[in-house]
Scaffold this motif. Sequence first.
Motif, PDB file in Angstrom:
ATOM      1  N   ASP B 100     115.156  39.672  38.907  1.00  0.00           N
ATOM      2  CA  ASP B 100     115.333  40.354  40.192  1.00  0.00           C
ATOM      3  C   ASP B 100     115.034  39.416  41.350  1.00  0.00           C
ATOM      4  O   ASP B 100     115.738  39.392  42.357  1.00  0.00           O
ATOM      5  CB  ASP B 100     114.397  41.563  40.274  1.00  0.00           C
ATOM      6  CG  ASP B 100     114.892  42.704  39.408  1.00  0.00           C
ATOM      7  OD1 ASP B 100     116.090  42.679  39.054  1.00  0.00           O
ATOM      8  OD2 ASP B 100     114.090  43.596  39.086  1.00  0.00           O
ATOM      9  N   THR B 101     113.954  38.690  41.200  1.00  0.00           N
ATOM     10  CA  THR B 101     113.557  37.797  42.270  1.00  0.00           C
ATOM     11  C   THR B 101     114.673  36.797  42.577  1.00  0.00           C
ATOM     12  O   THR B 101     115.013  36.564  43.737  1.00  0.00           O
ATOM     13  CB  THR B 101     112.283  37.033  41.874  1.00  0.00           C
ATOM     14  OG1 THR B 101     111.282  37.974  41.511  1.00  0.00           O
ATOM     15  CG2 THR B 101     111.784  36.201  43.041  1.00  0.00           C
ATOM     16  N   TYR B 102     115.230  36.210  41.554  1.00  0.00           N
ATOM     17  CA  TYR B 102     116.306  35.257  41.781  1.00  0.00           C
ATOM     18  C   TYR B 102     117.503  35.927  42.438  1.00  0.00           C
ATOM     19  O   TYR B 102     118.073  35.422  43.403  1.00  0.00           O
ATOM     20  CB  TYR B 102     116.717  34.575  40.472  1.00  0.00           C
ATOM     21  CG  TYR B 102     115.728  33.514  40.051  1.00  0.00           C
ATOM     22  CD1 TYR B 102     115.382  32.484  40.933  1.00  0.00           C
ATOM     23  CD2 TYR B 102     115.131  33.534  38.806  1.00  0.00           C
ATOM     24  CE1 TYR B 102     114.456  31.514  40.565  1.00  0.00           C
ATOM     25  CE2 TYR B 102     114.211  32.563  38.428  1.00  0.00           C
ATOM     26  CZ  TYR B 102     113.878  31.549  39.318  1.00  0.00           C
ATOM     27  OH  TYR B 102     112.979  30.594  38.969  1.00  0.00           O
ATOM     28  N   PHE B 103     117.875  37.070  41.913  1.00  0.00           N
ATOM     29  CA  PHE B 103     119.039  37.732  42.496  1.00  0.00           C
ATOM     30  C   PHE B 103     118.768  38.113  43.947  1.00  0.00           C
ATOM     31  O   PHE B 103     119.611  37.926  44.820  1.00  0.00           O
ATOM     32  CB  PHE B 103     119.426  38.957  41.654  1.00  0.00           C
ATOM     33  CG  PHE B 103     120.191  38.583  40.420  1.00  0.00           C
ATOM     34  CD1 PHE B 103     121.578  38.584  40.427  1.00  0.00           C
ATOM     35  CD2 PHE B 103     119.528  38.190  39.254  1.00  0.00           C
ATOM     36  CE1 PHE B 103     122.290  38.220  39.287  1.00  0.00           C
ATOM     37  CE2 PHE B 103     120.230  37.811  38.119  1.00  0.00           C
ATOM     38  CZ  PHE B 103     121.614  37.828  38.137  1.00  0.00           C
ATOM     39  N   ASP B 104     117.563  38.627  44.185  1.00  0.00           N
ATOM     40  CA  ASP B 104     117.221  39.002  45.556  1.00  0.00           C
ATOM     41  C   ASP B 104     117.251  37.795  46.487  1.00  0.00           C
ATOM     42  O   ASP B 104     117.690  37.883  47.638  1.00  0.00           O
ATOM     43  CB  ASP B 104     115.818  39.629  45.602  1.00  0.00           C
ATOM     44  CG  ASP B 104     115.815  41.017  44.967  1.00  0.00           C
ATOM     45  OD1 ASP B 104     116.915  41.503  44.643  1.00  0.00           O
ATOM     46  OD2 ASP B 104     114.731  41.602  44.807  1.00  0.00           O
ATOM     47  N   LEU B 105     116.750  36.686  45.967  1.00  0.00           N
ATOM     48  CA  LEU B 105     116.720  35.471  46.779  1.00  0.00           C
ATOM     49  C   LEU B 105     118.115  35.130  47.294  1.00  0.00           C
ATOM     50  O   LEU B 105     118.322  34.913  48.488  1.00  0.00           O
ATOM     51  CB  LEU B 105     116.179  34.310  45.938  1.00  0.00           C
ATOM     52  CG  LEU B 105     116.313  32.919  46.532  1.00  0.00           C
ATOM     53  CD1 LEU B 105     115.415  32.777  47.752  1.00  0.00           C
ATOM     54  CD2 LEU B 105     115.959  31.859  45.495  1.00  0.00           C
ATOM     55  N   PHE B 106     119.061  35.120  46.404  1.00  0.00           N
ATOM     56  CA  PHE B 106     120.409  34.703  46.795  1.00  0.00           C
ATOM     57  C   PHE B 106     121.167  35.786  47.548  1.00  0.00           C
ATOM     58  O   PHE B 106     122.067  35.497  48.323  1.00  0.00           O
ATOM     59  CB  PHE B 106     121.195  34.254  45.561  1.00  0.00           C
ATOM     60  CG  PHE B 106     120.675  32.974  44.993  1.00  0.00           C
ATOM     61  CD1 PHE B 106     120.895  31.774  45.656  1.00  0.00           C
ATOM     62  CD2 PHE B 106     119.942  32.953  43.812  1.00  0.00           C
ATOM     63  CE1 PHE B 106     120.407  30.574  45.136  1.00  0.00           C
ATOM     64  CE2 PHE B 106     119.447  31.766  43.295  1.00  0.00           C
ATOM     65  CZ  PHE B 106     119.676  30.568  43.955  1.00  0.00           C
ATOM     66  N   VAL B 107     120.783  37.022  47.319  1.00  0.00           N
ATOM     67  CA  VAL B 107     121.411  38.110  48.067  1.00  0.00           C
ATOM     68  C   VAL B 107     120.804  38.204  49.460  1.00  0.00           C
ATOM     69  O   VAL B 107     121.507  38.349  50.454  1.00  0.00           O
ATOM     70  CB  VAL B 107     121.253  39.446  47.313  1.00  0.00           C
ATOM     71  CG1 VAL B 107     121.670  40.608  48.210  1.00  0.00           C
ATOM     72  CG2 VAL B 107     122.096  39.431  46.042  1.00  0.00           C
TER      73      VAL B 107
END
Lengths: 217, 217, 217, 217
Positions: B100-107
Amino acid sequence: MSDDQNTNKAPAPAEAEPTRKRILAAALDEFAEHGLAGGRVDRIAERASVNKAMIYYHFTSKETLYKEAVADVYRQALEGLGDKVSADQPFEVMLGQAADTYFDLFVGHPQIRPILLRELAEPNSEILTMVQSMIGEYGIPAKLIARFQQKVADGTLRKLDLRHTLASFLALNIGSIMMLPMIRRILHMDDSQAKAFLAERRDAIVDLFLNGVRAKA
Amino acid sequence: MSDDQNTNKAPAPAEAEPTRKRILAAALDEFAEHGLAGGRVDRIAERASVNKAMIYYHFTSKETLYKEAVADVYRQALEGLGDKVSADQPFEVMLGQAADTYFDLFVGHPQIRPILLRELAEPNSEILTMVQSMIGEYGIPAKLIARFQQKVADGTLRKLDLRHTLASFLALNIGSIMMLPMIRRILHMDDSQAKAFLAERRDAIVDLFLNGVRAKA
Amino acid sequence: MSDDQNTNKAPAPAEAEPTRKRILAAALDEFAEHGLAGGRVDRIAERASVNKAMIYYHFTSKETLYKEAVADVYRQALEGLGDKVSADQPFEVMLGQAADTYFDLFVGHPQIRPILLRELAEPNSEILTMVQSMIGEYGIPAKLIARFQQKVADGTLRKLDLRHTLASFLALNIGSIMMLPMIRRILHMDDSQAKAFLAERRDAIVDLFLNGVRAKA
Amino acid sequence: MSDDQNTNKAPAPAEAEPTRKRILAAALDEFAEHGLAGGRVDRIAERASVNKAMIYYHFTSKETLYKEAVADVYRQALEGLGDKVSADQPFEVMLGQAADTYFDLFVGHPQIRPILLRELAEPNSEILTMVQSMIGEYGIPAKLIARFQQKVADGTLRKLDLRHTLASFLALNIGSIMMLPMIRRILHMDDSQAKAFLAERRDAIVDLFLNGVRAKA
DNA sequence: GATGAATGAGCCTTCATTCAT
DNA sequence: CATGAATGAAGGCTCATTCAT
């Protein structure tokens, strides 16, 4: 077509092709190093040992040259790759072949990696589309998907969304190569360590992936 | 006068500390779209609604501006991320948090993706090094490695080379995001399909990874 | 005027004058080093430890500042020089005094030399005209010419074109100072040698000039 | 076509080896008028009737162009000067030749004067050093020093410090030319008077100098 | 008086592209 | 095919000057 070329080239334009090819090779290196925006036509001319005007004799513009250079490497790369991935082999062998193919691709044509990375950053990359169309249905993804389906059918693989399964395999393979500079820094690896790491990567990927998708006994 | 300022600043902070920040934001967008070489100072000025000279009043050079802009997003991004990944949770929950953290970062910071991609293409990226040092030991990789070790120790995980295990997790997560335009084309997805696909990806990754690393019953 | 200043300054504007003077001094140094075209307003502000805008509060433009700064040194220089050259002394003493005055001028105000040199290069130097008008009839040339005439009249000096005689004296004095960097290079002198050479120069000039103009016994 | 060129080139060499030389000539004029800092590349291009970019095709930078332009005039000037000063002639003839040479130099290449003046104002002028090395041991100073020594040896000249003697001769000659705008103003001469004055100057200088150095009968 | 920020014009330099030969 | 020279349009950066406070 290739016959034509071979027989006609000897007589007179024997010198013609080399120039064009030299330019393409030089352009590829230049664009791999600096990208399309950062690439300099002067530098390409210098690298190819030709006059700058010669470039415009053979190519319409810097952008055209870029596209042709990229198309050119991919053509060579795909040709070299041929049919290294065969569905006749056991699943894990096939996965290994696929992984090898990707690693070989980027090792054999080191310019592809930076070019691909930069194109992935481009909002509507024509290059990406073009490359995809060059690979078409004969690429590894298509073969993998087919095999996945068959393996799911015979119960060897868990019932997975095969699109994601494919995406994961690609991410594991290509992603590992793309992200190497990042992983190197995270794991504090120097040049030679990184090289060794990359060499082991193939097996690690196949192992993880196989275990990840296989149906439980 | 100073009273005036203090009272007025709260309501309309849109203009409170403007120029420098506006420039940084504009630069970030510009560089995300076009890269460092392709980014134009004029365009940044326009985007920020400031005079071109103002950029050089606040920043030494285009390159400096680039570096500061990148450092700036990362600072914001890391701040926002905080401690979303906790080792107290079950392993699979933790993996999900990491994903989630990675996806949130890029989103949450869509400029990071293209910038990161282009930096990965750069032979000796100072940016990559800087970013790494910003994240440091508090990043997800460190937490994951620690958890992996513990899980291997208690027999939950297979005995794996944890560097590769980490690399695989990162490749699955970040690689998937990076390579999305490629995967889209391979799987013939349109915009909305791609979006949906990406949303499902988190679970697919965690599932595959968990199965891939878990010791067999 | 000076009364006014003295009495009024203590109360409030005690701080006012210093700034203006600091700017003038800084400008003088800057322009001496870099010339009018090469001089930078920013650098002057820095040198004077004032805000750049302050310069425009006190002076209309860079060019105005230049003119005022030059006028200012000359004013100080001429004031300091006073009446060092007296017609009461023997001729050779007077020549020595004149020479001393020139050397002192350029030593005491080292910015004058480069500024003068650059103005001599300017096709229609207003500065040169202004300086000349500041010196006016009280300058050394006027005194020398008068003395020459008298000396010719009493037979001590040969019958010469006094304009040329004056020109020669000036060239010997001022020219020597102006051309020092050139002479240094021709005679391969280092810094300290050049300094010593310049110190001896006064006597050498007076000696040559005296012998050159004196009527033969 | 090539015949055409070959035959046409002789009659109309105005276009024979144009651009680079045109740029050099234009640069020389521009820099003579405005100095290095004040000289504008655009203006040089205009003066040379070439595209601004052409300047950078032939020269590395504005500063390089400046240096080459200066080196170029000096080369021409020194060539033209040749051996106008011969030690075979009577001393006063030789002095006259030397004076003539200096006057011719500045008359024949009027750009040298302003350039030299501005370089004399520069703390560590590379140009001055370069010019000195171009002139080297073949210059007038060396010849004069040698003749001075010989004349002192045979008793014709007073026993003087020859470095100062040389310096005085140079100051009288070059200094007179350099300081003309100043002397003009002091002596209230208009353009034509100044011209006439300068023409007489040679004799005045030789006369003063000769009397100044000669041993008394 | 004093300052930080802002601006328009301009400056040096570069770049992709073309032309004449 | 090949080249040296040429060009127009930027591109990054700087500078003198001004404005708001």
